[in-house]
Scaffold this motif. Structure first.
Motif: not given
Length: 79
Positions: A16, A20, A39, A45, A47-48, A50-51
């Motif tokens: 993360e 960032t 992504c 984003s 979060s998307s 990272l997934k």
């Protein structure tokens, strides 16, 4: 107990924090151009991203490599 610092430049960095930092430095648009994954290009984003990156080793390797490149460029610029 060893007190030797790790020689791995990514030691202690979370995925993360890496994503960032890249977004702050390059922005989503340039990040999507440098690493062509959906992504980063379509409704990006953290979060998307990272997934996807946690499930995709080749993409994570590219992100980590770009992060190391960014850090080298920052070090050169600060000299």
């Amino acid at each position: 107990m060893q007190n030797n610092p790790s020689k791995d430049p990514l030691h202690g960095m979370t995925l993360e924090a890496i994503v960032t930092a890249l977004v702050e430095y390059f922005g989503w648009r340039e990040l999507g151009e440098r690493i062509e994954i959906k992504c980063f290009r379509i409704d990006p984003s953290v979060s998307s991203s990272l997934k996807f990156l946690r499930k995709t080793p080749w993409a994570r390797a590219k992100v980590e490599s770009l992060y190391l490149f960014m850090r080298r460029e920052q070090a050169r610029a600060s000299r």
